[in-house]
Design a protein around this motif. Structure first.
Motif, PDB file in Angstrom:
ATOM      1  N   GLU A   1       0.841  -1.186   0.000  1.00 54.37           N
ATOM      2  CA  GLU A   1       0.000   0.000   0.000  1.00 54.37           C
ATOM      3  C   GLU A   1       0.879   1.240   0.000  1.00 54.37           C
ATOM      4  OE1 GLU A   1      -4.085  -1.377   2.176  1.00 54.37           O
ATOM      5  OE2 GLU A   1      -2.562  -0.448   3.426  1.00 54.37           O
ATOM      6  N   TYR A   2       0.398   2.291  -0.615  1.00 51.87           N
ATOM      7  CA  TYR A   2       1.135   3.554  -0.652  1.00 51.87           C
ATOM      8  C   TYR A   2       0.145   4.698  -0.826  1.00 51.87           C
ATOM      9  CZ  TYR A   2       0.343   3.385  -5.689  1.00 51.87           C
ATOM     10  OH  TYR A   2      -0.251   3.333  -6.924  1.00 51.87           O
ATOM     11  N   ARG A   3       0.597   5.911  -0.561  1.00 51.74           N
ATOM     12  CA  ARG A   3      -0.232   7.098  -0.778  1.00 51.74           C
ATOM     13  C   ARG A   3      -0.030   7.555  -2.212  1.00 51.74           C
ATOM     14  NH1 ARG A   3      -2.650  10.148   3.471  1.00 51.74           N
ATOM     15  NH2 ARG A   3      -2.589  11.830   1.959  1.00 51.74           N
ATOM     16  N   THR A   4      -1.117   7.650  -2.954  1.00 50.27           N
ATOM     17  CA  THR A   4      -1.029   8.026  -4.363  1.00 50.27           C
ATOM     18  C   THR A   4      -0.535   9.463  -4.546  1.00 50.27           C
ATOM     19  OG1 THR A   4      -3.376   8.629  -4.357  1.00 50.27           O
ATOM     20  CG2 THR A   4      -2.801   6.401  -5.110  1.00 50.27           C
ATOM     21  N   ASP A   5      -0.759  10.312  -3.537  1.00 50.06           N
ATOM     22  CA  ASP A   5      -0.297  11.696  -3.633  1.00 50.06           C
ATOM     23  C   ASP A   5       1.154  11.849  -3.173  1.00 50.06           C
ATOM     24  OD1 ASP A   5      -0.534  11.433  -0.887  1.00 50.06           O
ATOM     25  OD2 ASP A   5      -1.956  13.084  -0.642  1.00 50.06           O
TER      26      ASP A   5
END
Length: 173
Positions: A147-151
């Motif tokens: 998982e990661y932050r798209t921004d």
């Protein structure tokens, strides 16, 4: 008329992009004194602090070396409150890693630092870290979800956060 409408739409898009680029909203925070780790801060300010909540603390503070060993730099704000789920879900991405892919390749593909990704995914990959898990899957096969932050913004938004640095009470999750 069409020109004015285009300007209004452009301004709205910029404003919406700015809002979505803000890191998760922090409800409570503590200012580090330079002599404590994230584990120490969590233990002092979160009721019934445990391993699961430590993972949550690491995810909330993925942009800083938040762990149970290293002291946090003096005056660094550490988010100890819950994030805003609506903001979080809008910026959450998943990357499926095929067996045999190196962690450096993953970090480059997603565009994020591997240490930040390790902290953001600490509950999934602790205590080994993403690189070790990918190495293990290279031999066994199978995909790994990261998982990661798209921004790309792992820094909490402290603008409406309450400072609990000198508070004796503990927050409850």
């Amino acid at each position: 008329m069409k020109f004015h409408f285009a300007i209004v739409i452009s301004v709205l898009l910029v404003v919406l992009t700015q809002v979505n680029a803000i890191g998760h909203k922090c409800k409570y925070h503590v200012k580090a004194n330079g002599k404590e780790s994230c584990f120490d801060i969590g233990s002092a300010h979160i009721k019934d602090f445990n391993k699961r909540l430590m993972y949550h603390l690491q995810r909330l503070n993925a942009a800083i070396p938040c762990d149970g060993v290293n002291n946090i730099k003096k005056n660094t704000l550490v988010c100890i409150g819950k994030y805003n789920d609506k903001t979080h879900k809008k910026t959450l991405g998943e990357y499926k890693v095929k067996a045999g892919v190196l962690c450096k390749t993953v970090a480059k593909k997603i565009g994020h630092d591997i240490e930040v990704l390790d902290r953001f995914n600490s509950e999934t990959f602790a205590p080994y870290g993403i690189c070790s898990v990918l190495e293990l899957h290279k031999e066994k096969g199978g995909d790994v979800i990261i998982e990661y932050r798209t921004d790309g913004n792992y820094k909490p938004d402290f603008s409406k956060s309450k400072d609990l640095t000198n508070s004796k009470s503990k927050i409850v999750y």
